[in-house]
Design a protein around this motif. Structure first.
Motif, PDB file in Angstrom:
ATOM      1  N   ASP A  64      24.827   1.215   1.335  1.00  0.00           N
ATOM      2  CA  ASP A  64      24.093   2.474   1.450  1.00  0.00           C
ATOM      3  C   ASP A  64      24.486   3.208   2.721  1.00  0.00           C
ATOM      4  O   ASP A  64      24.702   4.421   2.726  1.00  0.00           O
ATOM      5  CB  ASP A  64      22.580   2.221   1.439  1.00  0.00           C
ATOM      6  CG  ASP A  64      22.081   1.682   0.103  1.00  0.00           C
ATOM      7  OD1 ASP A  64      22.801   1.824  -0.910  1.00  0.00           O
ATOM      8  OD2 ASP A  64      20.974   1.108   0.087  1.00  0.00           O
ATOM      9  N   HIS A  65      24.605   2.459   3.813  1.00  0.00           N
ATOM     10  CA  HIS A  65      24.986   3.036   5.111  1.00  0.00           C
ATOM     11  C   HIS A  65      26.435   3.548   5.058  1.00  0.00           C
ATOM     12  O   HIS A  65      26.730   4.646   5.548  1.00  0.00           O
ATOM     13  CB  HIS A  65      24.815   1.990   6.212  1.00  0.00           C
ATOM     14  CG  HIS A  65      25.211   2.477   7.565  1.00  0.00           C
ATOM     15  ND1 HIS A  65      24.427   3.335   8.309  1.00  0.00           N
ATOM     16  CD2 HIS A  65      26.318   2.233   8.312  1.00  0.00           C
ATOM     17  CE1 HIS A  65      25.035   3.592   9.456  1.00  0.00           C
ATOM     18  NE2 HIS A  65      26.185   2.940   9.477  1.00  0.00           N
TER      19      HIS A  65
ATOM     20  N   GLN B  87      21.194  -8.806   0.318  1.00  0.00           N
ATOM     21  CA  GLN B  87      20.448  -7.660   0.854  1.00  0.00           C
ATOM     22  C   GLN B  87      21.232  -6.955   1.967  1.00  0.00           C
ATOM     23  O   GLN B  87      21.328  -5.729   1.957  1.00  0.00           O
ATOM     24  CB  GLN B  87      19.066  -8.089   1.345  1.00  0.00           C
ATOM     25  CG  GLN B  87      18.236  -6.896   1.792  1.00  0.00           C
ATOM     26  CD  GLN B  87      16.846  -7.309   2.249  1.00  0.00           C
ATOM     27  OE1 GLN B  87      16.522  -8.485   2.339  1.00  0.00           O
ATOM     28  NE2 GLN B  87      16.016  -6.321   2.535  1.00  0.00           N
TER      29      GLN B  87
ATOM     30  N   GLN C  31      23.962  -4.822   0.360  1.00  0.00           N
ATOM     31  CA  GLN C  31      23.435  -3.605  -0.273  1.00  0.00           C
ATOM     32  C   GLN C  31      23.046  -2.570   0.777  1.00  0.00           C
ATOM     33  O   GLN C  31      23.353  -1.380   0.643  1.00  0.00           O
ATOM     34  CB  GLN C  31      22.226  -3.924  -1.161  1.00  0.00           C
ATOM     35  CG  GLN C  31      21.727  -2.713  -1.928  1.00  0.00           C
ATOM     36  CD  GLN C  31      22.802  -2.066  -2.786  1.00  0.00           C
ATOM     37  OE1 GLN C  31      23.495  -2.732  -3.550  1.00  0.00           O
ATOM     38  NE2 GLN C  31      22.969  -0.754  -2.667  1.00  0.00           N
ATOM     39  N   LYS C  32      22.395  -3.013   1.834  1.00  0.00           N
ATOM     40  CA  LYS C  32      21.999  -2.102   2.914  1.00  0.00           C
ATOM     41  C   LYS C  32      23.249  -1.476   3.561  1.00  0.00           C
ATOM     42  O   LYS C  32      23.279  -0.283   3.831  1.00  0.00           O
ATOM     43  CB  LYS C  32      21.179  -2.867   3.956  1.00  0.00           C
ATOM     44  CG  LYS C  32      20.645  -2.006   5.063  1.00  0.00           C
ATOM     45  CD  LYS C  32      19.799  -2.821   6.030  1.00  0.00           C
ATOM     46  CE  LYS C  32      19.337  -1.971   7.189  1.00  0.00           C
ATOM     47  NZ  LYS C  32      18.587  -2.747   8.178  1.00  0.00           N
TER      48      LYS C  32
END
Length: 144
Positions: free
Chosen positions: A103-104, A96, A99-100
């Motif tokens: 995106d950032h 997680q 993935q975060k």
């Protein structure tokens, strides 16, 4: 924060400061990485040596952690796809946050801030991905 600027490696803009290196992610960097035989590992080695000369002590970031961070920022979309394809091999605790972070990264890639632990909140992720360096480098081929 005081920075020392270096553009002597293929005209890539690198800035050194206490416990931090900034790399400008622009067409110059991308052009360098696109040339066969050039890669983030060589750039990382140069940066680590340049940091030591500039600051008088080594940067506490491994060559692989730095290379993976450069690749992730430069090839955010490709890197994100590569990580997704091996997500089952990434430790559950990292899935997680990775993935975060991807995106950032996709939304903030102009300047690559590479800081030591305690200064860079994401260093643990880059360090955590180093055991997968062969897979990551293999997927990116000559760009690694």
């Amino acid at each position: 924060m005081k920075f020392t600027e270096d553009k002597s490696f293929y005209n890539i803009k690198i800035r050194y400061s206490d416990r931090l290196v900034q790399i400008t992610c622009d067409p110059t960097l991308k052009s360098y990485l696109e040339e066969k035989g050039n890669g983030a590992l060589e750039l990382s080695a140069y940066i680590l040596e340049g940091y030591k000369k500039s600051q008088g002590f080594p940067l506490k970031i491994s060559q692989d952690s730095l290379a993976i961070e450069i690749l992730a920022h430069t090839y955010a979309d490709s890197f994100s796809s590569a990580l997704s394809s091996i997500s089952s091999q990434i430790p559950a605790a990292l899935r997680q946050p990775v993935q975060k972070l991807m995106d950032h990264v996709r939304s903030h890639t102009e300047i690559i801030d590479c800081g030591e632990r305690g200064l860079d909140n994401n260093r643990w992720i880059w360090d955590g991905l180093t055991p997968f360096k062969k897979v990551i480098y293999g997927m990116l081929g000559d760009h690694a």
